[in-house]
Motif scaffolding. Structure first.
Motif, PDB file in Angstrom:
ATOM      1  N   SER A  72       0.654  -1.129   0.162  1.00 10.51           N
ATOM      2  CA  SER A  72      -0.022   0.055  -0.140  1.00 10.51           C
ATOM      3  C   SER A  72       0.765   1.058   0.056  1.00 10.51           C
ATOM      4  N   THR A  73       1.891   1.259   0.670  1.00  6.46           N
ATOM      5  CA  THR A  73       2.872   2.448   0.858  1.00  6.46           C
ATOM      6  C   THR A  73       4.116   2.219   0.172  1.00  6.46           C
ATOM      7  N   MET A 231      -6.814   9.747   6.650  1.00 10.05           N
ATOM      8  CA  MET A 231      -6.318   8.806   5.881  1.00 10.05           C
ATOM      9  C   MET A 231      -5.877   9.237   4.414  1.00 10.05           C
ATOM     10  N   GLU A 234      -2.727  11.445   5.093  1.00 11.42           N
ATOM     11  CA  GLU A 234      -1.741  10.850   5.619  1.00 11.42           C
ATOM     12  C   GLU A 234      -1.076  10.109   4.393  1.00 11.42           C
ATOM     13  N   ARG A 235      -2.069   9.697   3.509  1.00  9.99           N
ATOM     14  CA  ARG A 235      -1.563   8.763   2.298  1.00  9.99           C
ATOM     15  C   ARG A 235      -0.592   9.803   1.322  1.00  9.99           C
ATOM     16  N   ARG A 421      -8.939  12.144  -3.222  1.00 10.18           N
ATOM     17  CA  ARG A 421      -8.819  10.567  -3.659  1.00 10.18           C
ATOM     18  C   ARG A 421      -8.848  10.765  -5.273  1.00 10.18           C
TER      19      ARG A 421
END
Lengths: 758, 55
Positions: A72-73, A231, A234-235, A421
């Motif tokens: 994911s990261t 979130m 943060e992403r 997003r």
């Protein structure tokens, strides 16, 4: 699907291996008994096979305890035994075909806030669902005895949940109230607490109405919004942080006893002697005492052509040493260096921007007093009319509960989450929601040139009398150098057949070029006056941006280079102009290189601007009433990025610039700028619609509450109804993308035609 | 009334068990890499996450 592709072409050129080891040590703290942890950012991980390849390769290294990929990261966490030397992690990954760079280790700092929110959300979700179950039977008409039992049960569930999950809001509301301000969390906290307090009283006196369900589901829904918002940010933050660090972490310092010691940048003092290998960045401002080389200064001053340095030259922190090793003496500490100066200018410039108030806060500052005043007047009105204290208080609190800004609390963040997003999917990272609001207001776009409008990488533009043969020879030689011109030659020669010459020894002469022997003849690739040395060809030297390939001093061919425009720069600028923006170029580069690019794009320009000039220019524009979007990448742009109303930086920007910018775009195409603006604008429209919806809801619900007709059932239906409406409206931004995709598909042929025409 | 004596604690207990399970999974970092978990199920060898406490 092409999977885990290796980066073919370049001969791997690593900076000093010892320095790399020391850097790994600096970035790897000891996390457990004798175990160090290294976090690596590997942007090209994308599938299950990549995970296997990487974990297998790293697990096989001596000293590695465990290696774990996070897909994911796009990160790899490696734990290795501290008693041995650092394992060759980056080299191993490179051999496996993955570009990797060090990621600064943070001991779970960012995760703290997220897991607190998720835990609060879980508790609120549990409490809300159970209380709702009990409430439904009460609404269905339970007998008084059962109802009272269920009220007590609800109270027992609600109290710990409120204490645990409500902290997020209470803390922020208390902060605001203590500083004499008000934000959205103040009416939220007040509404929730009063709803609970009144319900608890009603339960004790065995009254018919309790609002536990309203209080807790409100918390739950707001926490959902808050968690999503966190979130997404943060992403974006992690994605930006995962980019390669472009400033020096440290350097080898020559001690008095002749030994070398690797010191972090902030421990380097004035007067220390630093050994700077080719490929290293200058850690602090310094003067060259030995050696000669060429420096890439594009991130620092905006000049795109490499600058030659020799003994006595002054180097600025952040510039990249390209060709030869240098011995330099520090003339400033990191705080006093050019970088430190930029950071100070940035902080000064940022103070202007901090006066911007987010739309949610502005709405809250109107909303909170209005609501509290209404509740107060309801209380006074009913007290006067009926002289029943308890009845008046009950209705006043019902007004507060029904106006508790559930929809308003979700109206702004939900839209921004969806917008962020969408931008994330397009490769644009948004630091926070306020940035989107500011971006939507912009009406002027100021571009930096080097690295922003242009790719910051030179490209071979033409070569007099260069055949495929000579280009291939030049590319073969150039593969042994990290000079940007060499890289461009390698790129140009990529598809060509290998030359039929075997070179015996290839050496790089810093500041001049490359020399190779093949049998008895000597090939030289580099500066004309050096490559053609011994042969007097007066007048044939055409300028410092050309490179000559010569055999035994006679010219085989010469190559010219130019910084090229980024993909779609022209389209992006045209699109911006069409949208009604005033577009400008401001660069630290010389007039001669700025003018043609500005002319090509048809925009006004300003050349040879110092960092201070850029900020003054933007301040002047802002003072004349314009809202400026600054797009820039360099260290010298950082203050301007901070000063502008909104700012964007490419992923290749200097660390400071990336941190100063509101948004970072990862793809090469500049169409990210108009795309971000149009998404920000449609997000702004939806935010205003949502605020209007929330207001409309209040216009309908408040009279009902004032008249005293609000039962817990009415409150639950009204509040969830308005929240669903607002969330559904926010999701329209997502559905618009699909229609935009369809339109984009139709537009593709024109784009391809334009590329062919170039 | 006697039914409530059993039913309500059971209902709440189930809810609490689910909450505890979620908290446990969060604490053992099972949500750190959701995309990775999706592709890892296709791998043959099953390597457990080594947590700090597990060493």
């Amino acid at each position: 699907m092409s999977c885990c592709g290796s980066q073919a072409g370049l001969v791997a050129l690593r900076p000093d291996a010892r320095a790399a080891d020391e850097e790994v040590l600096l970035a790897s703290p000891i996390v457990a008994d004798g175990v160090r942890q290294t976090d690596l950012s590997v942007p090209t991980i994308h599938c299950g096979a990549c995970i296997r390849t990487i974990e297998k390769a790293l697990d096989g290294l001596a000293g590695v305890e465990s290696a774990r990929v996070n897909l994911s990261t796009r990160r790899v966490t490696v734990k290795w035994r501290a008693d041995g030397p650092p394992p060759p992690l980056i080299e191993t990954l490179e051999q496996a075909g993955f570009q990797a760079h060090l990621f600064d280790f943070e001991p779970d700092s960012g995760d703290g806030a997220r897991s607190e929110l998720v835990r609060a959300l879980a508790v609120a979700g549990f409490a809300a669902s159970n209380i709702m179950l009990l409430s439904v039977s009460v609404w269905a008409g339970a007998e008084a005895e059962t109802r009272n039992l269920f009220h007590w049960l609800s109270a027992i569930i609600a109290l710990p949940a409120l204490a645990y999950s409500g902290r997020v809001f209470f803390r922020s509301a208390w902060q605001a109230v203590r500083h004499g301000r008000t934000n959205m969390d103040v009416p939220i906290s007040l509404g929730v607490l009063l709803a609970f307090g009144m319900s608890f009283y009603e339960t004790m006196v065995l009254g018919p109405h309790a609002y536990f369900d309203a209080a807790i589901s409100l918390l739950f829904v707001l926490l959902v919004g808050r968690t999503l918002d966190h979130m997404v940010r943060e992403r974006a933050r992690l994605a930006v942080k995962g980019l390669a660090q472009l400033s020096a972490r440290g350097a080898f310092v020559l001690q008095e006893d002749g030994t070398q010691l690797y010191l972090p940048t902030n421990e380097i003092r004035t007067g220390m002697t630093i050994l700077l290998a080719a490929g290293d960045r200058v850690p602090v401002d310094a003067t060259v005492t030995k050696g000669s080389s060429e420096m890439d200064v594009s991130l620092v001053s905006g000049e795109h052509a490499p600058v030659r340095v020799a003994t006595g030259s002054v180097l600025r922190a952040g510039t990249l040493n390209l060709t030869g090793p240098l011995t330099i003496v520090a003339t400033a500490t990191s705080g006093d260096s050019f970088l430190g100066e930029m950071v100070r200018m940035m902080e000064a410039a940022e103070q202007g921007r901090s006066s911007y108030r987010r739309i949610a806060d502005r709405a809250a500052s109107l909303y909170a007093p209005a609501v509290h005043l209404t509740a107060l007047m309801t209380f006074v009105g009913w007290l006067v009319a009926t002289a029943d204290m308890h009845h008046a208080l009950t209705i006043a609190i019902a007004v507060l509960i029904i106006t508790c800004p559930c929809a308003l609390g979700l109206a702004v963040p939900m839209v921004q989450v969806v917008a962020a997003r969408r931008l994330f999917d397009a490769g644009i990272m948004v630091k926070d929601g306020g940035a989107l609001e500011r971006l939507a207001e912009a009406d002027t776009v100021v571009f930096d040139k080097t690295g922003t409008l242009t790719a910051g990488v030179p490209r071979l533009i033409g070569s007099c009398d260069a055949s495929r043969e000579t280009t291939a020879i030049a590319a073969e030689l150039a593969a042994h150098s990290r000079h940007p011109y060499s890289r461009a030659l390698v790129e140009a020669g990529a598809g060509l057949p290998a030359p039929h010459i075997a070179f015996d020894e290839i050496s790089e002469h810093p500041g001049y070029g490359l020399e190779a022997r093949s049998g008895a003849s000597v090939y030289r690739l580099g500066r004309p006056e050096w490559a053609l040395a011994g042969v007097t060809e007066a007048g044939s030297i055409s300028g410092n941006e050309s490179v000559v390939l010569a055999k035994d001093g006679s010219r085989l061919s010469d190559f010219r280079f130019e910084d090229r425009l980024r993909a779609d720069a022209a389209t992006a600028v045209a699109e911006l102009k069409e949208m009604g923006f005033r577009v400008q170029v401001i660069s630290g580069d010389r007039e001669i290189s700025v003018r043609p690019i500005a002319a090509e794009l048809g925009v006004p320009w300003l050349a040879a601007a110092l960092p201070g000039d850029k900020t003054t220019h933007i301040a002047a524009l802002e003072a004349s009433g314009r809202k400026v979007l600054m797009v820039g990448d360099g260290l010298n742009d950082a203050p301007a990025l901070a000063a502008a109303h909104a700012s964007m930086a490419p992923a290749s920007a200097a660390d400071v610039g990336r941190n100063a910018a509101d948004m970072v775009f990862l793809h090469e195409s500049l169409t990210a700028v108009p795309l971000a603006i149009s998404i920000a604008r449609s997000a702004g429209r939806l935010v205003r619609q949502n605020l209007a919806l929330a207001t409309a809801y209040n216009v309908i619900a408040v009279p009902i509450a004032i008249l005293g007709h609000v039962t817990p059932l009415v409150a639950a239906v009204a509040m969830s109804g308005s929240s669903i409406l607002v969330v559904a409206n926010a999701l329209r931004l997502e559905s618009r993308r699909r229609s935009a995709h369809a339109a984009g598909g139709a537009r593709l042929p024109t784009k391809a035609a334009m590329e062919a025409a170039e | 009334m006697k039914d409530y004596f059993f039913l309500i604690p059971i209902a709440l207990g189930l809810g609490l068990a689910a909450l505890a399970a979620f908290m446990w999974s969060l604490k053992t970092r099972q949500y750190d890499d959701l995309e990775g978990a999706a592709v890892r199920i296709l791998q043959e060898e099953d390597v457990p996450i080594r947590t700090k406490s597990g060493q």
